[in-house]
Scaffold this active site. Structure first.
Site, PDB file in Angstrom:
ATOM      1  N   ILE B  98       0.789  -9.762  -5.162  1.00 26.36           N
ATOM      2  CA  ILE B  98      -0.335  -9.969  -4.259  1.00 26.36           C
ATOM      3  C   ILE B  98      -1.144  -8.695  -4.112  1.00 26.36           C
ATOM      4  O   ILE B  98      -2.323  -8.653  -4.388  1.00 26.36           O
ATOM      5  CB  ILE B  98       0.133 -10.469  -2.874  1.00 26.36           C
ATOM      6  N   GLU B  99      -0.512  -7.664  -3.687  1.00 33.11           N
ATOM      7  CA  GLU B  99      -1.273  -6.439  -3.497  1.00 33.11           C
ATOM      8  C   GLU B  99      -0.340  -5.259  -3.365  1.00 33.11           C
ATOM      9  O   GLU B  99       0.855  -5.397  -3.169  1.00 33.11           O
ATOM     10  CB  GLU B  99      -2.129  -6.527  -2.238  1.00 33.11           C
ATOM     11  N   GLU B 100      -0.956  -4.085  -3.442  1.00 34.02           N
ATOM     12  CA  GLU B 100      -0.203  -2.871  -3.199  1.00 34.02           C
ATOM     13  C   GLU B 100      -0.650  -2.314  -1.868  1.00 34.02           C
ATOM     14  O   GLU B 100      -1.824  -2.020  -1.669  1.00 34.02           O
ATOM     15  CB  GLU B 100      -0.452  -1.851  -4.299  1.00 34.02           C
ATOM     16  N   GLY B 101       0.249  -2.213  -0.921  1.00 34.15           N
ATOM     17  CA  GLY B 101      -0.109  -1.730   0.415  1.00 34.15           C
ATOM     18  C   GLY B 101       0.082  -0.240   0.525  1.00 34.15           C
ATOM     19  O   GLY B 101       0.256   0.456  -0.474  1.00 34.15           O
ATOM     20  N   TYR B 103       2.494   1.538   1.715  1.00 33.73           N
ATOM     21  CA  TYR B 103       3.758   2.116   1.265  1.00 33.73           C
ATOM     22  C   TYR B 103       4.633   1.113   0.539  1.00 33.73           C
ATOM     23  O   TYR B 103       5.818   1.307   0.380  1.00 33.73           O
ATOM     24  CB  TYR B 103       4.496   2.759   2.445  1.00 33.73           C
ATOM     25  N   GLY B 104       4.057   0.006   0.057  1.00 30.19           N
ATOM     26  CA  GLY B 104       4.924  -0.920  -0.658  1.00 30.19           C
ATOM     27  C   GLY B 104       4.124  -1.904  -1.484  1.00 30.19           C
ATOM     28  O   GLY B 104       2.923  -2.056  -1.301  1.00 30.19           O
ATOM     29  N   ASP B 217      -2.361   0.501  12.883  1.00 30.77           N
ATOM     30  CA  ASP B 217      -3.100   0.214  11.653  1.00 30.77           C
ATOM     31  C   ASP B 217      -3.652  -1.208  11.686  1.00 30.77           C
ATOM     32  O   ASP B 217      -3.481  -1.966  10.729  1.00 30.77           O
ATOM     33  CB  ASP B 217      -2.219   0.439  10.419  1.00 30.77           C
TER      34      ASP B 217
END
Lengths: 296, 462
Positions: B98-101, B103-104, B217
């Protein structure tokens, strides 16, 4: 489902029945001794690291949870000393009072250098040669890695359940609810109750893993009031704090027995260190086996 | 021969007997209650009421009270979780990323045993000098704590791989995040939909704040939306518990919250802050829902402050007395007449917002948004106050979540693009305007100055 922030994860019956250590052949009396010594070590290290008692108590509960149940950690596999250090490091990291890996390693090196487990205060204050517990940079790197590895191991074995609800503030609230603070010796009573709660951390009956904080606080108040001689209401006041008579009775007996357990431990081990590493533990078990064969 | 479990006459008789017993007990209880009530009514007439409960009562009374208690008192029992070791990550198969956040990495996966679709968030093991990443630890601890609220994403469990370097959070999967969804939508949400979304969000934030948690955040890409219109707050990687006031507790990091949603006091380097920084972010999100685009998309810290001041007006001695005492305020040069209420748009945020959203927002809505975007953190409402604001009561009423339109899910199909900036990375140091780097401030301002005609401020260089 949401769990109350006042509630702790409790050990299941299956977890209390056996442990990883017992499955690996560690006698259960030895397991009790090591757990007791490990909890005391954590308390001592926490004091030297100037951590608040809440943080230390949480670390001791995490340390105790680690060894429980067939899927828990085994003393034949992990150094109790290391688990204690990593528990304290992990809990302090999550609190507002983080301590550096270096401080933790230093403090545990110092405590390791003490000659025996049940040391007298006078001996403790004797001037020591700092060489004995100096940690060089190379050693520090190794110990730091061990500290972090064990931190991860703890997280894995506990399934990241680090929540520890403590009875200390509850205890004060209950005392207020009982309206004892007008009494001249009320602070003595409060101190005594808190002392019982600290005692419970060292109990071989794992009281923090089997009872919720409200019951622990109630039992501590009950005993403290008896000790200090302050009369509490003549009704079943403990039920107001969600503790029934049976549970109160069990906890009272459990709390009172810690003293004699500690005395017996001190007598048993005397000038010998309780083994807090895998190697030391093996040596003790082997020595017992040898003794056994001599006797027969 | 009949089964030994079958009902026979004896059973029927037994059941009847039990029923009768029960009824009798019930009758007795009612009678007793009535007697007690009578007694209670009579009592005040007979003698003055007791101020305190009598502790030493006569034996007969005592006996009765203990009998009462055993049948009526019920003690509170807590549902407590248990613990067991982490399961292995091979219980899940990955479907798509899905995505890269911050820190993960997040991916969609299916639990092999149950077929259930979940979201997996793999923890980045970057900060080896501190052991297990504190951000991940805090996120797990906080998610466990807030479990159960309808508008917070549910953490199912944590699984681990072979080595220690693979730690994966298993969470419920939701089809959309607000940011991607808004990018794909041709039109912004309707006023009724905006209200529902904002209310769900404020409810989640209220719950966090009541539990002494600051999210730190809040932004549209951290807000998930299911196809059934349920909004859930996610990504607690920056969240933390408000520490108890203590002289020796370590200070809070200043570098928090993604730039576009960062409150002015953080940009100005405040050493202490509280839950009001989340309310600022909430205000930014409210504005973003209204106009379908980020409200304050600053390019860097200075530009961000510039955008904030041109949207909300400049702080004055009256609206924000502490302003000039903030560390970074010294490097700002604000128009002198701002404080005196001269030509510069002074602190009337509401008037400025009315101009910005002339037709979309009612007077009450503008009032709410303006209060959330108060420059002075003390003037922002609490999340609970937001929830009880009359904006939610006026027409159009919030749309029930079930009536939300469904949208094609990008998370379910493909990798997302990502345009909004990430949350600041831990350990990059504290927020400092000077640290903005190679950006040529004077250049930006030269252009802006003309555009803005006196409302801006300047950075004193050197």
């Amino acid at each position: 489902m949401q769990f109350s922030p006042l509630a702790n994860p409790l050990a299941t019956v299956a977890q209390l029945e056996t442990s990883g250590s017992q499955l690996d052949g560690v006698p259960s009396d030895l397991e009790d001794s090591v757990r007791f010594a490990g909890a005391r070590l954590t308390q001592a290290a926490g004091i030297l690291l100037r951590l608040p008692q809440e943080v230390i108590a949480q670390a001791i509960v995490i340390f105790t949870r680690f060894w429980v149940g067939p899927e828990g950690g085994s003393l034949a596999e992990h150094d109790a000393e290391q688990v204690s250090a990593s528990s304290l490091y992990l809990v302090s990291k999550l609190s507002a009072f983080q301590r550096s890996a270096r401080s933790v390693v230093n403090v545990y090196a110092y405590l390791h250098s003490l000659p025996f487990t049940f040391i007298d205060l006078d001996q403790l204050h004797e001037k020591k040669d700092a060489q004995e517990y100096y940690v060089t940079e190379g050693t520090y790197q190794l110990r730091k890695k061990a500290l972090f590895d064990m931190e991860q191991r703890i997280l894995k074995i506990l399934g990241f359940r680090l929540q520890v609800a403590l009875p200390y503030t509850l205890c004060i609230t209950y005392l207020q609810a009982l309206d004892v603070f007008g009494h001249p010796r009320a602070s003595e009573l409060a101190k005594r109750a808190v002392a019982y709660l600290n005692t419970a951390l060292l109990s071989p009956q794992l009281l923090y893993l089997t009872h919720q904080p409200p019951s622990l606080a109630t039992a501590a108040i009950y005993l403290a009031a008896k000790d200090v001689g302050i009369k509490l209401p003549d009704v079943e006041w403990w039920e107001v704090f969600d503790t029934d008579r049976e549970e109160l009775g069990f906890l009272v007996v459990g709390l009172l027995s810690v003293g004699s357990f500690a005395a017996a431990e001190k007598e048993k081990w005397g000038d010998v260190k309780i083994p807090l590493t895998v190697d030391a533990l093996e040596a003790v078990i082997n020595a017992r086996d040898v003794d056994g064969t001599h006797e027969t | 021969m009949a089964s030994r479990w079958a009902n026979d006459e004896a059973d029927a008789a037994e059941a009847a007997r039990r029923k009768k017993e029960k009824e009798q007990k019930k009758r007795m209880k009612e009678l007793k209650q009535r007697q007690q009530e009578d007694a209670a009514q009579r009592e005040p007439a007979d003698r003055p009421p007791h101020k305190r409960r009598r502790l030493s009562s006569s034996p007969s009374e005592k006996k009765q009270s203990s009998q009462d208690s055993s049948s009526e008192r019920r003690l509170l029992r807590f549902d407590a979780p248990t613990w067991g070791p982490c399961r292995h990550v091979s219980n899940f198969e990955t479907l798509n990323h899905i995505e890269e956040g911050t820190y993960g990495w997040v991916s969609r996966a299916r639990e092999i045993g149950t077929g259930e679709v979940v979201a997996l968030k793999k923890v980045k093991m970057d900060y080896v000098h501190d052991g297990f990443p504190i951000t991940a630890l805090r996120e797990v601890a906080i998610l466990q704590k807030v479990r159960g609220h309808a508008n917070v994403v549910d953490l199912r469990e944590v699984v681990m791989g072979e080595g220690f370097d693979e730690v994966v959070l298993v969470m419920e999967f939701l089809e959309h995040d607000l940011k991607t969804l808004q990018e794909d939508m041709p039109e912004p949400f309707l006023a009724s939909e905006t209200k529902t979304l904002l209310r769900q969000l404020a409810s989640a934030v209220d719950f966090l704040h009541q539990n002494h948690i600051i999210h730190r955040d809040l932004k549209t890409s951290n807000i998930l939306l299911s196809n059934r219109g349920a909004l859930k707050l996610a990504d607690f990687g920056m969240a933390r518990l408000l520490p108890p006031p203590s002289p020796n507790a370590s200070p809070l990091t200043q570098l928090v919250v993604t730039l576009w949603y960062r409150a002015p006091e953080l940009l100005l380097g405040t050493p202490i802050y509280d839950t009001s920084i989340d309310i600022w972010s909430l205000g930014c999100i409210f504005g973003e829902l209204l106009q379908k685009d980020p409200l304050l998309p600053g390019k860097n810290e200075v530009d961000q402050l510039y955008k904030i001041f041109s949207l909300c007006g400049l702080p004055t001695e009256k609206t924000w007395p502490q302003f000039w005492r903030l560390p970074n305020a010294k490097s700002l040069r604000l128009p002198r007449d701002a404080g005196a209420g001269g030509t510069a748009p002074a602190a009337d945020t509401a008037a400025l917002l009315r101009r910005k959203f002339p037709n979309i927002l009612t007077a009450k809505g503008t009032d709410l948004l303006a209060s959330m975007l108060s420059l002075n953190p003390d003037h922002r409402p609490s999340a609970a106050e937001i929830l009880s604001h009359p904006y939610f009561a006026e027409n159009p009423k919030p749309k029930p979540p079930e009536l939300f339109p469904t949208f094609p899910s990008r998370a379910g199909q493909e990798r997302r693009r990502r345009k909004s900036p990430h949350a600041p990375v831990r350990g990059q140091g504290n927020a400092r305007l000077e640290g903005a780097g190679e950006v040529d401030f004077s250049g930006i301002f030269a252009g802006r100055e003309e555009e803005m005609k006196g409302a801006g401020f300047q950075l004193r260089m050197g």
